[in-house]
Design a protein around this motif. Structure first.
Motif, PDB file in Angstrom:
ATOM      1  N   LEU A 161      48.855 -22.428   3.540  1.00 24.89           N
ATOM      2  CA  LEU A 161      49.963 -23.383   3.492  1.00 24.89           C
ATOM      3  C   LEU A 161      49.724 -24.600   4.379  1.00 24.89           C
ATOM      4  O   LEU A 161      50.555 -25.506   4.444  1.00 24.89           O
ATOM      5  CB  LEU A 161      51.264 -22.691   3.909  1.00 24.89           C
ATOM      6  N   GLY A 162      48.581 -24.608   5.069  1.00 19.79           N
ATOM      7  CA  GLY A 162      48.257 -25.733   5.943  1.00 19.79           C
ATOM      8  C   GLY A 162      48.855 -25.621   7.326  1.00 19.79           C
ATOM      9  O   GLY A 162      48.750 -26.546   8.130  1.00 19.79           O
ATOM     10  N   THR A 163      49.502 -24.501   7.624  1.00 22.25           N
ATOM     11  CA  THR A 163      50.076 -24.244   8.948  1.00 22.25           C
ATOM     12  C   THR A 163      49.742 -22.814   9.356  1.00 22.25           C
ATOM     13  O   THR A 163      49.322 -22.003   8.533  1.00 22.25           O
ATOM     14  CB  THR A 163      51.604 -24.413   8.938  1.00 22.25           C
ATOM     15  N   LEU A 164      49.951 -22.501  10.632  1.00 19.73           N
ATOM     16  CA  LEU A 164      49.681 -21.161  11.124  1.00 19.73           C
ATOM     17  C   LEU A 164      50.833 -20.677  11.995  1.00 19.73           C
ATOM     18  O   LEU A 164      51.416 -21.452  12.761  1.00 19.73           O
ATOM     19  CB  LEU A 164      48.396 -21.128  11.956  1.00 19.73           C
ATOM     20  N   SER A 165      51.143 -19.403  11.863  1.00 21.16           N
ATOM     21  CA  SER A 165      52.085 -18.753  12.777  1.00 21.16           C
ATOM     22  C   SER A 165      51.663 -17.301  12.928  1.00 21.16           C
ATOM     23  O   SER A 165      50.964 -16.754  12.073  1.00 21.16           O
ATOM     24  CB  SER A 165      53.521 -18.843  12.239  1.00 21.16           C
ATOM     25  N   ASN A 166      52.066 -16.699  14.026  1.00 22.99           N
ATOM     26  CA  ASN A 166      51.732 -15.296  14.307  1.00 22.99           C
ATOM     27  C   ASN A 166      50.234 -15.012  14.200  1.00 22.99           C
ATOM     28  O   ASN A 166      49.812 -13.989  13.669  1.00 22.99           O
ATOM     29  CB  ASN A 166      52.503 -14.364  13.360  1.00 22.99           C
ATOM     30  N   TRP A 167      49.436 -15.930  14.754  1.00 24.29           N
ATOM     31  CA  TRP A 167      47.987 -15.791  14.676  1.00 24.29           C
ATOM     32  C   TRP A 167      47.476 -14.547  15.401  1.00 24.29           C
ATOM     33  O   TRP A 167      46.357 -14.080  15.146  1.00 24.29           O
ATOM     34  CB  TRP A 167      47.303 -17.030  15.255  1.00 24.29           C
ATOM     35  N   TYR A 168      48.294 -13.982  16.301  1.00 28.49           N
ATOM     36  CA  TYR A 168      47.872 -12.807  17.055  1.00 28.49           C
ATOM     37  C   TYR A 168      47.528 -11.627  16.130  1.00 28.49           C
ATOM     38  O   TYR A 168      46.791 -10.710  16.529  1.00 28.49           O
ATOM     39  CB  TYR A 168      48.974 -12.389  18.040  1.00 28.49           C
ATOM     40  N   ILE A 169      48.057 -11.642  14.904  1.00 26.37           N
ATOM     41  CA  ILE A 169      47.756 -10.572  13.947  1.00 26.37           C
ATOM     42  C   ILE A 169      46.246 -10.465  13.703  1.00 26.37           C
ATOM     43  O   ILE A 169      45.716  -9.381  13.445  1.00 26.37           O
ATOM     44  CB  ILE A 169      48.512 -10.815  12.621  1.00 26.37           C
ATOM     45  N   THR A 170      45.554 -11.591  13.813  1.00 29.77           N
ATOM     46  CA  THR A 170      44.109 -11.586  13.545  1.00 29.77           C
ATOM     47  C   THR A 170      43.320 -10.835  14.613  1.00 29.77           C
ATOM     48  O   THR A 170      42.122 -10.601  14.441  1.00 29.77           O
ATOM     49  CB  THR A 170      43.568 -13.028  13.432  1.00 29.77           C
ATOM     50  N   MET A 171      43.961 -10.451  15.723  1.00 35.33           N
ATOM     51  CA  MET A 171      43.281  -9.657  16.747  1.00 35.33           C
ATOM     52  C   MET A 171      43.003  -8.234  16.254  1.00 35.33           C
ATOM     53  O   MET A 171      42.084  -7.576  16.746  1.00 35.33           O
ATOM     54  CB  MET A 171      44.130  -9.596  18.017  1.00 35.33           C
ATOM     55  N   VAL A 172      43.788  -7.770  15.287  1.00 37.98           N
ATOM     56  CA  VAL A 172      43.611  -6.401  14.786  1.00 37.98           C
ATOM     57  C   VAL A 172      42.245  -6.225  14.111  1.00 37.98           C
ATOM     58  O   VAL A 172      41.502  -5.296  14.449  1.00 37.98           O
ATOM     59  CB  VAL A 172      44.765  -5.997  13.850  1.00 37.98           C
ATOM     60  N   PRO A 173      41.868  -7.095  13.161  1.00 42.79           N
ATOM     61  CA  PRO A 173      40.520  -6.940  12.588  1.00 42.79           C
ATOM     62  C   PRO A 173      39.407  -7.182  13.599  1.00 42.79           C
ATOM     63  O   PRO A 173      38.305  -6.644  13.439  1.00 42.79           O
ATOM     64  CB  PRO A 173      40.484  -7.977  11.459  1.00 42.79           C
ATOM     65  N   VAL A 174      39.670  -7.962  14.645  1.00 39.15           N
ATOM     66  CA  VAL A 174      38.662  -8.146  15.699  1.00 39.15           C
ATOM     67  C   VAL A 174      38.346  -6.800  16.347  1.00 39.15           C
ATOM     68  O   VAL A 174      37.180  -6.423  16.523  1.00 39.15           O
ATOM     69  CB  VAL A 174      39.151  -9.154  16.773  1.00 39.15           C
ATOM     70  N   VAL A 175      39.395  -6.050  16.686  1.00 38.84           N
ATOM     71  CA  VAL A 175      39.217  -4.729  17.300  1.00 38.84           C
ATOM     72  C   VAL A 175      38.541  -3.772  16.322  1.00 38.84           C
ATOM     73  O   VAL A 175      37.635  -3.011  16.692  1.00 38.84           O
ATOM     74  CB  VAL A 175      40.581  -4.157  17.748  1.00 38.84           C
ATOM     75  N   TYR A 176      38.944  -3.827  15.055  1.00 39.26           N
ATOM     76  CA  TYR A 176      38.385  -2.931  14.047  1.00 39.26           C
ATOM     77  C   TYR A 176      36.889  -3.160  13.848  1.00 39.26           C
ATOM     78  O   TYR A 176      36.095  -2.209  13.843  1.00 39.26           O
ATOM     79  CB  TYR A 176      39.135  -3.123  12.723  1.00 39.26           C
ATOM     80  N   ILE A 177      36.506  -4.405  13.715  1.00 34.46           N
ATOM     81  CA  ILE A 177      35.079  -4.712  13.511  1.00 34.46           C
ATOM     82  C   ILE A 177      34.279  -4.425  14.771  1.00 34.46           C
ATOM     83  O   ILE A 177      33.110  -4.006  14.698  1.00 34.46           O
ATOM     84  CB  ILE A 177      34.901  -6.178  13.072  1.00 34.46           C
ATOM     85  N   PHE A 178      34.886  -4.622  15.932  1.00 32.12           N
ATOM     86  CA  PHE A 178      34.231  -4.245  17.194  1.00 32.12           C
ATOM     87  C   PHE A 178      33.854  -2.761  17.128  1.00 32.12           C
ATOM     88  O   PHE A 178      32.741  -2.377  17.494  1.00 32.12           O
ATOM     89  CB  PHE A 178      35.174  -4.507  18.364  1.00 32.12           C
ATOM     90  N   ALA A 179      34.793  -1.932  16.632  1.00 32.19           N
ATOM     91  CA  ALA A 179      34.543  -0.492  16.535  1.00 32.19           C
ATOM     92  C   ALA A 179      33.382  -0.194  15.582  1.00 32.19           C
ATOM     93  O   ALA A 179      32.484   0.595  15.902  1.00 32.19           O
ATOM     94  CB  ALA A 179      35.809   0.219  16.068  1.00 32.19           C
ATOM     95  N   ILE A 180      33.379  -0.817  14.411  1.00 29.00           N
ATOM     96  CA  ILE A 180      32.320  -0.568  13.433  1.00 29.00           C
ATOM     97  C   ILE A 180      30.958  -1.003  13.980  1.00 29.00           C
ATOM     98  O   ILE A 180      29.953  -0.310  13.810  1.00 29.00           O
ATOM     99  CB  ILE A 180      32.610  -1.309  12.113  1.00 29.00           C
ATOM    100  N   THR A 181      30.938  -2.146  14.659  1.00 28.73           N
ATOM    101  CA  THR A 181      29.678  -2.652  15.206  1.00 28.73           C
ATOM    102  C   THR A 181      29.156  -1.731  16.296  1.00 28.73           C
ATOM    103  O   THR A 181      27.940  -1.538  16.437  1.00 28.73           O
ATOM    104  CB  THR A 181      29.854  -4.084  15.746  1.00 28.73           C
ATOM    105  N   LEU A 182      30.070  -1.129  17.073  1.00 30.83           N
ATOM    106  CA  LEU A 182      29.658  -0.141  18.071  1.00 30.83           C
ATOM    107  C   LEU A 182      28.973   1.047  17.401  1.00 30.83           C
ATOM    108  O   LEU A 182      27.928   1.509  17.850  1.00 30.83           O
ATOM    109  CB  LEU A 182      30.878   0.359  18.854  1.00 30.83           C
TER     110      LEU A 182
END
Length: 299
Positions: A161-182
């Motif tokens: 939509l050209g705007t962003l809100s609640n960007w903190y949600i994107t931290m969840v896949p960061v943690v998930y991929i961190f786990a897989i990479t480990l």
């Protein structure tokens, strides 16, 4: 010629590409809910923008894994000589051209959607290349960088939509991929039980985070639960097996399970922020990934 084309296809990891598309669809569902926009109406009227971001993400992901093999060519010649570049099926220079074209396509398509999407695609490209070329050698920075790539991919979907809100949600896949990479740290030599334990803890944090975020935003926990249970089953079953028998073969299965289950995690977001039938549509990307994983390597 046929063998060479198959070599280029192997470089792009086709089985993983639906997971990138699922990130975008999940991000779009989140953005539309937060902006109180009807999802079905938007998908009908703005389907062109949706497709732009989906194909942008797929191209960037494919370009990223191509460059991963480019940077790893010398190591793969020793540890994975069957891969396209060390086997001689695809010359390294041609792989570089291929990866560059894919990434330029990805960035161009994102800018055609919104300026914000384009800027995020540039940030994602930088994150991908810094991981491939440098950070993946580090025990903490590598998994974190890879996780940031996946978080930016979800964010790109949220930027439709050209705007962003609640960007903190994107931290969840960061943690998930961190786990897989480990987990993947032991894919060649095994002996990574310590990493598997940490991955199991991070997986639990991811599941709890999805549940709490959805409950905070919307009263749809009963719609979410079936998808969440499926997600937990698919990631923990191979992980427990890899812990029990800590062999490279089982570790590889745990990594593959984690990567392919990204589709299910994204279906969880859609179930939580949209509705069950759209979540089921996203989930249908999973059998596509699983079918392609029989033909092409996931890692």
């Amino acid at each position: 010629m046929k063998d060479k084309l198959m070599g280029f296809a192997r470089l792009a990891r086709p089985a993983n590409l639906p997971t990138a598309a699922a990130d975008i669809l999940a991000g779009i569902a989140i953005a539309l809910y937060l902006s109180t926009i009807d999802v079905l109406g938007f998908l009908t009227e703005q389907s062109g923008d949706v497709l732009l971001l989906v194909f942008s993400s797929v191209a960037l992901y494919a370009g990223g894994v191509v460059f991963n093999d480019v940077f790893d060519a010398a190591l793969d010649a020793v540890e994975r000589p069957e891969r396209a570049i060390p086997s001689g099926l695809v010359p390294k220079r041609e792989a570089i051209y291929f990866g560059t074209i894919l990434m330029l396509i990805g960035i161009t398509l994102a800018f055609k959607c919104t300026m914000l999407s384009g800027l995020i695609s540039v940030a994602l490209t930088i994150a991908i290349l810094t991981y491939d070329g440098y950070f993946k050698q580090f025990g903490f920075a590598g998994p974190l960088n890879m996780g940031i790539c996946r978080g930016l991919n979800l964010l790109m979907g949220m930027s439709i939509l050209g705007t962003l809100s609640n960007w903190y949600i994107t931290m969840v896949p960061v943690v998930y991929i961190f786990a897989i990479t480990l987990i993947s740290r032991g894919e060649v030599h095994g002996n990574n039980k310590k990493h598997i334990v940490w991955a199991g803890i991070l997986y639990a944090i991811v599941i709890l985070s999805i549940t709490l975020i959805v409950m905070q935003q919307k009263d749809s926990i009963m719609v979410l639960l079936p998808f969440l249970f499926l997600f937990g089953y698919l990631i923990y079953k191979p992980l427990l097996q890899a812990y029990k028998e800590n062999s490279p073969k089982n570790i590889k299965k745990a990594v593959m399970g984690g990567v392919l289950s990204l589709v299910v995690m994204n279906a969880c977001w859609v179930a939580g922020f949209s509705n069950w039938y759209l979540a089921l549509a996203v989930l249908l990307l999973l059998p596509i990934s699983m079918l392609l994983s029989k033909l092409f390597a996931v890692t």
